[in-house]
Scaffold this motif. Structure first.
Motif, PDB file in Angstrom:
ATOM      1  N   ALA B 186       0.851  -1.184   0.000  1.00 42.26           N
ATOM      2  CA  ALA B 186       0.000   0.000   0.000  1.00 42.26           C
ATOM      3  C   ALA B 186       0.892   1.242   0.000  1.00 42.26           C
ATOM      4  O   ALA B 186       2.010   1.196   0.521  1.00 42.26           O
ATOM      5  N   PRO B 187       0.403   2.354  -0.562  1.00 42.83           N
ATOM      6  CA  PRO B 187       1.199   3.589  -0.604  1.00 42.83           C
ATOM      7  C   PRO B 187       1.686   4.009   0.777  1.00 42.83           C
ATOM      8  O   PRO B 187       2.829   4.461   0.931  1.00 42.83           O
ATOM      9  N   GLU B 188       0.858   3.840   1.789  1.00 43.65           N
ATOM     10  CA  GLU B 188       1.247   4.205   3.146  1.00 43.65           C
ATOM     11  C   GLU B 188       2.444   3.399   3.629  1.00 43.65           C
ATOM     12  O   GLU B 188       3.293   3.902   4.361  1.00 43.65           O
ATOM     13  N   VAL B 189       2.478   2.133   3.216  1.00 44.02           N
ATOM     14  CA  VAL B 189       3.582   1.270   3.638  1.00 44.02           C
ATOM     15  C   VAL B 189       4.887   1.729   2.991  1.00 44.02           C
ATOM     16  O   VAL B 189       5.928   1.780   3.649  1.00 44.02           O
ATOM     17  N   LEU B 190       4.811   2.102   1.723  1.00 46.57           N
ATOM     18  CA  LEU B 190       6.020   2.589   1.051  1.00 46.57           C
ATOM     19  C   LEU B 190       6.524   3.853   1.738  1.00 46.57           C
ATOM     20  O   LEU B 190       7.726   4.009   1.976  1.00 46.57           O
TER      21      LEU B 190
END
Lengths: 232, 232
Positions: B186-190
């Motif tokens: 997910a973008p948040e994880v990146l």
DNA sequence: CGAAGCGTTGAGAGCCGTCAAACTACGTGG
DNA sequence: CCACGTAGTTTGACGGCTCTCAACGCTTCG
């Protein structure tokens, strides 16, 4: 190779359409070898020496990284492996070991490339074979990236049942440990996943699987022909 | 297609070794088409109509399942896509959209198959191309199954830096959102992964990436030529 | 009978995804 | 040129999924 053995493999899609003398050329230098369980046939990183074709038995294709290991595929009779490495003459990306004893047809890589350069029909057969397996890996990648462990397991059960004629009951073709690795999870997770699947009408007893509520399971797995269908 | 346009594509590996008249046959029915950003070029599940070759711009190849979506690859000039679907005449497994505007060479699928059946050199080029992309997907599958998000991100940074000449600094070629999807998170994880990577000497400022401690980063990522190397 | 391997279960921790809010960058139209 | 809207990015909070470690039962095989 003996004539009788050649008869056993000449009808495989890979060899079916090629010219007789080229098939003879290809197979005359080949071995049909028996292997016991656990033997490691090829090891990733090594240069390709033979194209392998499973004639009998089960082969686990897997890969290592650091201290981890994952199963990429389990192959049965008729399947070839490491074709791409042989064609390009580049190192194997995957290792392979014998899961259940059987016979492997081994064709020298050099011969494969030579016939590939000569026989157009063989080249076309290789293209089709590679296109097929390429799509197989793409589906597997989608399976991994788009689904949870539970979904992958449910989808695998539905697909495997379908391959066995939709009877609603079948036996696992290999250890749960291998299935877990094949599905991309730890063995403990698969074990718990089976427990969860009870609520969806899946009975698991040792290696015996029984599906009692197909519609519920299907709703959970949301099978997709562009991921699960082996022929599409 | 105009002669000038043909000149621009005839040297691609896919077309380089084929017979002149077959290349002419292949390209005479082709279009070189401009596309603006966001346009969806192909949609998974549909039958293949054209073989696509990126001439200019960036194409995102992605796939949907339920309400999820994942990026399979981002392609630049010279790359072809959905070759396997065209060869086998089976539905696309992936969708593609324009990430940054450019030009696409579109060759009718029927023509590709016809020339494939006629021109042995083209058939061999297809085999090699397919073998290449096959290995690419296998590497990506290993990347997904064997590495954590942090490892994948670190490995991507090292690899991308290497492709740009090991300067230790480069710009992201596309949005972080796309990179996250490409890397399978997910973008948040990146975003959080980049924060973690600070401790390993990776500076991120907008799209600018800088590597100050290559050995630390390398130790974290444990690059493996059988996963990361684009040519092996 | 003992050893080894598989499978299950429990406990705990860490990784990862989702939701929500705030902030930023960018392009459009006024 | 500025205001605003849209889309991308970051951060916090939280929960759930998945992995690891450990213990135990079971089966298999020497």
């Amino acid at each position: 190779m003996r004539q009788e053995e050649i008869e056993q493999v000449r009808h495989l899609p890979l060899f079916a359409s090629m010219e007789d003398h080229n098939r003879h050329e290809l197979l005359k230098g080949a071995f049909l070898q028996r292997f016991p369980t656990h033997v490691e046939l090829i090891r990733e990183g090594e240069p390709p020496d033979f194209l392998h074709v499973v004639v009998e038995g089960q082969i686990e294709v897997f890969s290592r990284y650091r201290d981890r290991e994952t199963t990429v595929a389990v192959l049965g009779p008729g399947a070839s492996f490491i074709l791409a490495a042989v064609v390009l003459d580049k190192p194997y990306l995957k290792s392979a070991r014998v899961l259940s004893a059987g016979r492997i047809l081994m064709i020298p890589a050099e011969t494969v490339r030579a016939v590939f350069a000569q026989d157009a029909a063989f080249a076309r057969a290789l293209t089709q074979e590679l296109a097929q397996v390429y799509r197989g890996v793409v589906k597997e990648l989608k399976n991994q990236k788009l689904r949870s462990s539970l979904e992958r397991t449910a989808a695998w059960i539905i697909r495997h049942d379908a391959e066995r004629g939709d009877t609603g009951r079948f036996e696992l073709p290999f250890d749960k440990k291998v299935l877990a690795s094949r599905l991309g999870m730890a063995p403990e997770v698969l074990s718990r996943t089976f427990v969860t699947l009870k609520a969806y009408g899946v009975k698991v007893d040792g290696r015996r699987i029984e599906i009692s509520d197909r519609s519920g399971l299907t709703k959970l797995a949301a099978p997709d022909s562009l991921i699960d269908d082996p022929v599409t």
